[in-house]
Design a protein around this motif. Sequence first.
Motif, PDB file in Angstrom:
ATOM      1  N   GLY A   1      -1.990   4.891  64.156  1.00  0.00           N
ATOM      2  CA  GLY A   1      -2.161   6.314  64.426  1.00  0.00           C
ATOM      3  C   GLY A   1      -1.582   6.760  65.753  1.00  0.00           C
ATOM      4  O   GLY A   1      -1.948   7.816  66.264  1.00  0.00           O
TER       5      GLY A   1
ATOM      6  N   TRP B   1      -6.874   8.453  62.295  1.00  0.00           N
ATOM      7  CA  TRP B   1      -5.471   8.179  62.576  1.00  0.00           C
ATOM      8  C   TRP B   1      -4.775   9.437  63.110  1.00  0.00           C
ATOM      9  O   TRP B   1      -3.909   9.353  63.961  1.00  0.00           O
ATOM     10  CB  TRP B   1      -4.752   7.736  61.297  1.00  0.00           C
ATOM     11  CG  TRP B   1      -5.023   6.336  60.850  1.00  0.00           C
ATOM     12  CD1 TRP B   1      -4.344   5.209  61.217  1.00  0.00           C
ATOM     13  CD2 TRP B   1      -6.022   5.906  59.921  1.00  0.00           C
ATOM     14  NE1 TRP B   1      -4.864   4.113  60.575  1.00  0.00           N
ATOM     15  CE2 TRP B   1      -5.898   4.508  59.764  1.00  0.00           C
ATOM     16  CE3 TRP B   1      -7.021   6.562  59.193  1.00  0.00           C
ATOM     17  CZ2 TRP B   1      -6.715   3.753  58.926  1.00  0.00           C
ATOM     18  CZ3 TRP B   1      -7.844   5.816  58.359  1.00  0.00           C
ATOM     19  CH2 TRP B   1      -7.683   4.443  58.236  1.00  0.00           C
ATOM     20  N   ASP B   2      -5.127  10.594  62.549  1.00  0.00           N
ATOM     21  CA  ASP B   2      -4.434  11.825  62.907  1.00  0.00           C
ATOM     22  C   ASP B   2      -4.959  12.410  64.210  1.00  0.00           C
ATOM     23  O   ASP B   2      -6.103  12.197  64.603  1.00  0.00           O
ATOM     24  CB  ASP B   2      -4.549  12.853  61.785  1.00  0.00           C
ATOM     25  CG  ASP B   2      -5.994  13.157  61.424  1.00  0.00           C
ATOM     26  OD1 ASP B   2      -6.647  13.913  62.154  1.00  0.00           O
ATOM     27  OD2 ASP B   2      -6.470  12.612  60.405  1.00  0.00           O
TER      28      ASP B   2
ATOM     29  N   SER C   1      -6.503  16.105  59.552  1.00  0.00           N
ATOM     30  CA  SER C   1      -5.681  16.285  58.361  1.00  0.00           C
ATOM     31  C   SER C   1      -6.076  17.522  57.568  1.00  0.00           C
ATOM     32  O   SER C   1      -5.274  18.064  56.814  1.00  0.00           O
ATOM     33  CB  SER C   1      -5.775  15.040  57.470  1.00  0.00           C
ATOM     34  OG  SER C   1      -7.126  14.791  57.112  1.00  0.00           O
TER      35      SER C   1
ATOM     36  N   TRP D   1       0.482  12.028  60.970  1.00  0.00           N
ATOM     37  CA  TRP D   1      -0.668  11.626  60.163  1.00  0.00           C
ATOM     38  C   TRP D   1      -1.438  12.806  59.573  1.00  0.00           C
ATOM     39  O   TRP D   1      -2.234  12.621  58.638  1.00  0.00           O
ATOM     40  CB  TRP D   1      -1.612  10.757  61.003  1.00  0.00           C
ATOM     41  CG  TRP D   1      -1.045   9.402  61.278  1.00  0.00           C
ATOM     42  CD1 TRP D   1      -0.247   9.044  62.333  1.00  0.00           C
ATOM     43  CD2 TRP D   1      -1.190   8.231  60.474  1.00  0.00           C
ATOM     44  NE1 TRP D   1       0.104   7.718  62.237  1.00  0.00           N
ATOM     45  CE2 TRP D   1      -0.466   7.190  61.109  1.00  0.00           C
ATOM     46  CE3 TRP D   1      -1.869   7.951  59.293  1.00  0.00           C
ATOM     47  CZ2 TRP D   1      -0.401   5.905  60.593  1.00  0.00           C
ATOM     48  CZ3 TRP D   1      -1.811   6.667  58.780  1.00  0.00           C
ATOM     49  CH2 TRP D   1      -1.083   5.657  59.423  1.00  0.00           C
TER      50      TRP D   1
ATOM     51  N   TRP E   1       0.369  13.095  55.755  1.00  0.00           N
ATOM     52  CA  TRP E   1       1.080  11.861  55.426  1.00  0.00           C
ATOM     53  C   TRP E   1       0.831  11.335  54.031  1.00  0.00           C
ATOM     54  O   TRP E   1       1.632  10.565  53.518  1.00  0.00           O
ATOM     55  CB  TRP E   1       0.709  10.762  56.432  1.00  0.00           C
ATOM     56  CG  TRP E   1      -0.643  10.145  56.186  1.00  0.00           C
ATOM     57  CD1 TRP E   1      -1.848  10.677  56.496  1.00  0.00           C
ATOM     58  CD2 TRP E   1      -0.902   8.879  55.584  1.00  0.00           C
ATOM     59  NE1 TRP E   1      -2.858   9.824  56.130  1.00  0.00           N
ATOM     60  CE2 TRP E   1      -2.307   8.700  55.570  1.00  0.00           C
ATOM     61  CE3 TRP E   1      -0.105   7.861  55.064  1.00  0.00           C
ATOM     62  CZ2 TRP E   1      -2.924   7.566  55.039  1.00  0.00           C
ATOM     63  CZ3 TRP E   1      -0.719   6.728  54.532  1.00  0.00           C
ATOM     64  CH2 TRP E   1      -2.115   6.588  54.535  1.00  0.00           C
TER      65      TRP E   1
END
Length: 699
Positions: free
Chosen positions: A363, A315-316, A320, A368, A371
């Motif tokens: 995303g 998603w990021d 992350s 993200w 998050w």
Amino acid sequence: MKKLSFLLLACSFFTLSAQQIQSPSKEIQVEFSLSPEGEPIYQVNYKGKEVIKASKLGVSLKEDTSLTNGFSLVNKEETSVDETWDPVLGEQSTIRNRYNQVSFHLLQKEINRKLDIVFKVYDEGVAFRYEFPKEEAVRYFIVSDENTEFNLTGDHKTFWIPGDYDSQEYVYSETKLSEIDNSKLDSNNGIALKSIESNYRVQSPLMMKSADGLYINIFEAAVVNYPVMHLNVNIENFQLSSHLVPNAIGDKAYLRTPSVTPWRTIMVSDDARDIVSSKMILNLNEPNKIDDTSWIKPMKYIGIWWEMHVGKSTWDFAGSQNAQNAASKDLIPSGKHGATTENTKSYIDFAAKHGFDGVLVEGWNVGWEDWFGNWKEDVFDFTTPYPDFDIKEISEYAKSKGVKMIMHHETSGSVANYERHLDRAFDLMKKYDYPAVKSGYVGKIIPRGEYHDGQTMVNHFNFVAERAADYKIMVNSHESVRPTGYSRTYPNYIAAEAARGNEFNAWSSGNDPKHETILPFTRLLGGAMDYTPGIFEIKMDIYDPSKTEQVHTTLAKQLALYVTMYSPLQMAADLPENYERYLDAFQFIKDVPADWQESIYLEAEPGDYLTIARKDKNSESWFLGAITDENSRKTEIKLDFLSPGKKYKAIIYQDGKDADWKANPKSYSIKEQTVTSKSKLKISLAAGGGTAISIVPFN
């Protein structure tokens, strides 16, 4: 069609002996009375059998006299209703709403305090609620507890999940009522946030079966401005009692007169099909409040979603692990971001090629990287895309292909932040022609200390649906409270997750084979579920040889779920390249509708099997889905629901002879045959398997 009769019995105060209310068929009877202490008491019988023994009713108030005893009856009103209404989207094009109603107007004489208890008795069950009439002396009050009892007659077989204030994403346990114990739950269930405060508390809807063959379901309807009801379990006396989810300071509900509670419901039958097909929960909600519903339409969609769950992408944008500031313009791409312009266009191409209505992209927006898990207020602004997601270019490309985009709003539990940004987020959706939004509520709730199932969040979820209606936007909520029929009132609230979905099979102990045979008796009673079926690559080692996780069904059962798991918003959840390898089976997903003219429940047993036939709302075609639990099953289905004198082509997608959900889940076969209303189909379901059938009339 509406028939209404009305009778008012008014008198001075009198002692209330047992008052009987019957269902239209007279098979269900409710008795209501006041004890010598003025306590409201009810009991329920079905065909002469006791279902709910004498049980107390009442409401406790904070810093005020409780509404639990000292009552006398002022008067009562009796009403009978028989009407029909047409849902905008649904399992059938017309729903009958037929019941007998009695309203008991009670008064605590010593303090002149009023309380009404209203019963509606349907052929499929009983509903009752508390109503607080307008009183000048009492305008605002706080509910500290609701004293509703459901005293059962025995140690019933029970399908339950724990009374978690923040999550319904559990596999159902199937035990005796006396064996309920949350301390014995599987710890490898993949649920990140758990708020369980008692080992002997469960969620509703609670599905049960008695030793003498009665199917009993306890639930609620029309939860508006009130917390969700869980159930405390007395495992020795087989007694259930209401437990309202508290707010951050321990209060349950803030109300003012006049107001009402949600309906408490008890469904009962000796035929499981009556429970799973019931529309009682929908009927107990207020009618549609949206004048123009032409923009509310069913959707079948694909999306950038499953690839994140199986580890193909993220998603990021920046990773992350880098813990970079999500608002920074200096993010360094990780190279694994899924929501890119190029990747989104490939999904749009696939949707256009195969006739899908929409494409979901998760995303797409900044935030993200930071998050989850930090209880952070301002993670997302819901309007700023990542640098590799060109929202304008994608919108124009989708429009050129005749495909609609579905927006994703993950709130990370920061509800106050989402409400602050909501109108700007909806403005962006309208600017780029997004007709629907999937919202998410993963994580601890902000305002801090609130729970997903508390009054604050119930009001939020309903508010988002109402505000979205102003923008002509459809809503699909995830990690929300489970629906209780509010989609009748706001039909743009098209679907919700609010239970353990298909994604858990990708990275946890998964959903056992009976899971999908229980959900229609529980979660789906209150509204459509975005379960995200259609996974064809069952075993996760195709993405990583070290993975042992898998979907706990056969491929054919994944097809059948499009019929048995109702939703007007249906996702083909697997990756496009996986569908390209099984185009013959994929054809069923392309053909099956998401909105229905009629639904017939042919076979049903909670936790074991389910067979449903549904008629397309816009044609004479029928679609049939049959699923089973971990046990293989053979059955014969009569097609007498088809139009007499017509011939149909049945395309049968079935488990292969050697199919098994664990050993050989992708074994399937497809055959065609001509059928009529006099035909019978013999169906063989593998362990964890299913059968999907399209039945199309010959021209």
